[in-house]
Write a protein that holds these residues in place. Sequence first.
Motif, PDB file in Angstrom:
ATOM      1  N   SER A 152     -80.624-106.584 -86.251  1.00  9.52           N
ATOM      2  CA  SER A 152     -80.665-108.029 -85.989  1.00  9.52           C
ATOM      3  C   SER A 152     -79.325-108.520 -85.460  1.00  9.52           C
ATOM      4  CB  SER A 152     -81.039-108.777 -87.269  1.00  9.52           C
ATOM      5  OG  SER A 152     -82.324-108.405 -87.724  1.00  9.52           O
ATOM      6  N   ILE A 185     -78.949-107.520 -81.843  1.00  7.96           N
ATOM      7  CA  ILE A 185     -79.772-108.346 -80.954  1.00  7.96           C
ATOM      8  C   ILE A 185     -79.132-109.715 -80.742  1.00  7.96           C
ATOM      9  CG2 ILE A 185     -81.985-109.554 -80.754  1.00  7.96           C
ATOM     10  CD1 ILE A 185     -83.281-107.178 -82.178  1.00  7.96           C
ATOM     11  N   LEU A 215     -77.768-111.102 -77.134  1.00  6.81           N
ATOM     12  CA  LEU A 215     -78.318-112.327 -76.542  1.00  6.81           C
ATOM     13  C   LEU A 215     -77.244-113.383 -76.341  1.00  6.81           C
ATOM     14  CD1 LEU A 215     -81.670-112.584 -78.534  1.00  6.81           C
ATOM     15  CD2 LEU A 215     -81.398-111.967 -76.132  1.00  6.81           C
ATOM     16  N   GLY A 239     -88.570-114.525 -82.115  1.00  6.41           N
ATOM     17  CA  GLY A 239     -89.385-113.332 -82.192  1.00  6.41           C
ATOM     18  C   GLY A 239     -88.744-112.245 -83.052  1.00  6.41           C
ATOM     19  N   THR A 240     -87.424-112.128 -82.953  1.00  4.66           N
ATOM     20  CA  THR A 240     -86.711-111.155 -83.779  1.00  4.66           C
ATOM     21  C   THR A 240     -86.865-111.482 -85.255  1.00  4.66           C
ATOM     22  OG1 THR A 240     -85.067-110.775 -82.033  1.00  4.66           O
ATOM     23  CG2 THR A 240     -84.449-110.138 -84.277  1.00  4.66           C
ATOM     24  N   VAL A 286     -85.340-118.487 -73.106  1.00  2.29           N
ATOM     25  CA  VAL A 286     -85.610-117.061 -73.320  1.00  2.29           C
ATOM     26  C   VAL A 286     -84.848-116.546 -74.540  1.00  2.29           C
ATOM     27  CG1 VAL A 286     -85.275-114.749 -72.370  1.00  2.29           C
ATOM     28  CG2 VAL A 286     -86.160-116.570 -70.913  1.00  2.29           C
ATOM     29  N   VAL A 287     -83.584-116.920 -74.668  1.00  2.00           N
ATOM     30  CA  VAL A 287     -82.790-116.474 -75.816  1.00  2.00           C
ATOM     31  C   VAL A 287     -83.355-117.047 -77.107  1.00  2.00           C
ATOM     32  CG1 VAL A 287     -80.528-116.699 -76.939  1.00  2.00           C
ATOM     33  CG2 VAL A 287     -80.665-116.058 -74.530  1.00  2.00           C
ATOM     34  N   TRP A 288     -83.726-118.327 -77.094  1.00  2.00           N
ATOM     35  CA  TRP A 288     -84.318-118.948 -78.285  1.00  2.00           C
ATOM     36  C   TRP A 288     -85.605-118.229 -78.683  1.00  2.00           C
ATOM     37  CZ3 TRP A 288     -89.056-121.311 -79.141  1.00  2.00           C
ATOM     38  CH2 TRP A 288     -89.176-122.019 -80.339  1.00  2.00           C
ATOM     39  N   LEU A 289     -86.443-117.933 -77.703  1.00  2.00           N
ATOM     40  CA  LEU A 289     -87.709-117.264 -77.977  1.00  2.00           C
ATOM     41  C   LEU A 289     -87.469-115.849 -78.519  1.00  2.00           C
ATOM     42  CD1 LEU A 289     -90.725-117.935 -77.698  1.00  2.00           C
ATOM     43  CD2 LEU A 289     -90.689-116.789 -75.469  1.00  2.00           C
ATOM     44  N   CYS A 290     -86.470-115.161 -77.981  1.00  2.00           N
ATOM     45  CA  CYS A 290     -86.161-113.808 -78.448  1.00  2.00           C
ATOM     46  C   CYS A 290     -85.630-113.823 -79.879  1.00  2.00           C
ATOM     47  CB  CYS A 290     -85.136-113.153 -77.524  1.00  2.00           C
ATOM     48  SG  CYS A 290     -85.777-112.691 -75.897  1.00  2.00           S
ATOM     49  N   LEU A 291     -84.805-114.809 -80.206  1.00  2.00           N
ATOM     50  CA  LEU A 291     -84.280-114.905 -81.567  1.00  2.00           C
ATOM     51  C   LEU A 291     -85.393-115.235 -82.562  1.00  2.00           C
ATOM     52  CD1 LEU A 291     -80.916-116.808 -80.955  1.00  2.00           C
ATOM     53  CD2 LEU A 291     -81.209-114.415 -81.610  1.00  2.00           C
TER      54      LEU A 291
END
Length: 246
Positions: A97, A100, A104, A228-229, A221-226
Amino acid sequence: MLVSTIQFFIAALLSIVCARVLGVSEGDIPLVAVLVPALWLIQKRSFASAVFFVSVLVYGLTLPHQPITLSVSVWILFPLLMVISSKRSNLVAVAISALIVLTLQVGIMSTQTSGKLEGSAVMTGFQTLAVIFIWWSASHWKPAKEHRWWVLVLLLPLWVAQFTYGILFALSAIGIMSSLESLLRNKSFKWGKLMCWTLPTVGFAALVISPQVEVPNPVFVVWLCLLGTAWITDYVLQTAEYNEEI
């Protein structure tokens, strides 16, 4: 249960108000409006309280220098931090985590450095650290029966100067904290965990659907990836715990 549910929806609504206020004002919020909720919440002198106040101060100072969507999106670290600091977590989950998040955030900072995204890479670093330390200090926080209501007097100069956005932001933040305190006293349901997931999500979502605010693609995109993580990490850890019990 009904009262707690109403308080939860009020807190969610107030988080939307805070996000919209920041969006409409483009982060031009007086620093005192950011510090008043912190002073209201702090009850005693301790290292955690000092870290909380300094972190809020740093975050407040960065607001005018960053795209407001980026300033709001960084709070999605809260659910991820909650997951990796839980009892079921392990060093592998923490390491992956952290990697990631670092990747990001470095990507966002590189985009800012190249001029493709407004704001400052240094300020992004400060905001990220501020939110992490706010989480750490909040994890040591316990609901209190009394608060420093006198700090609301500090909002009077804002009222005289007609900084309506600042007053609305401060009162909404205090309302969120007050609702959270009440919900944490209810042991029949894990309201704290639900609030940790909900508030950062609905706050950013309010900016995404707002016609007055344009959310840059890298920030979304970064918000969505965080997010999702956080979801995937929580799911994997819960599955692993369930398999161990079997």
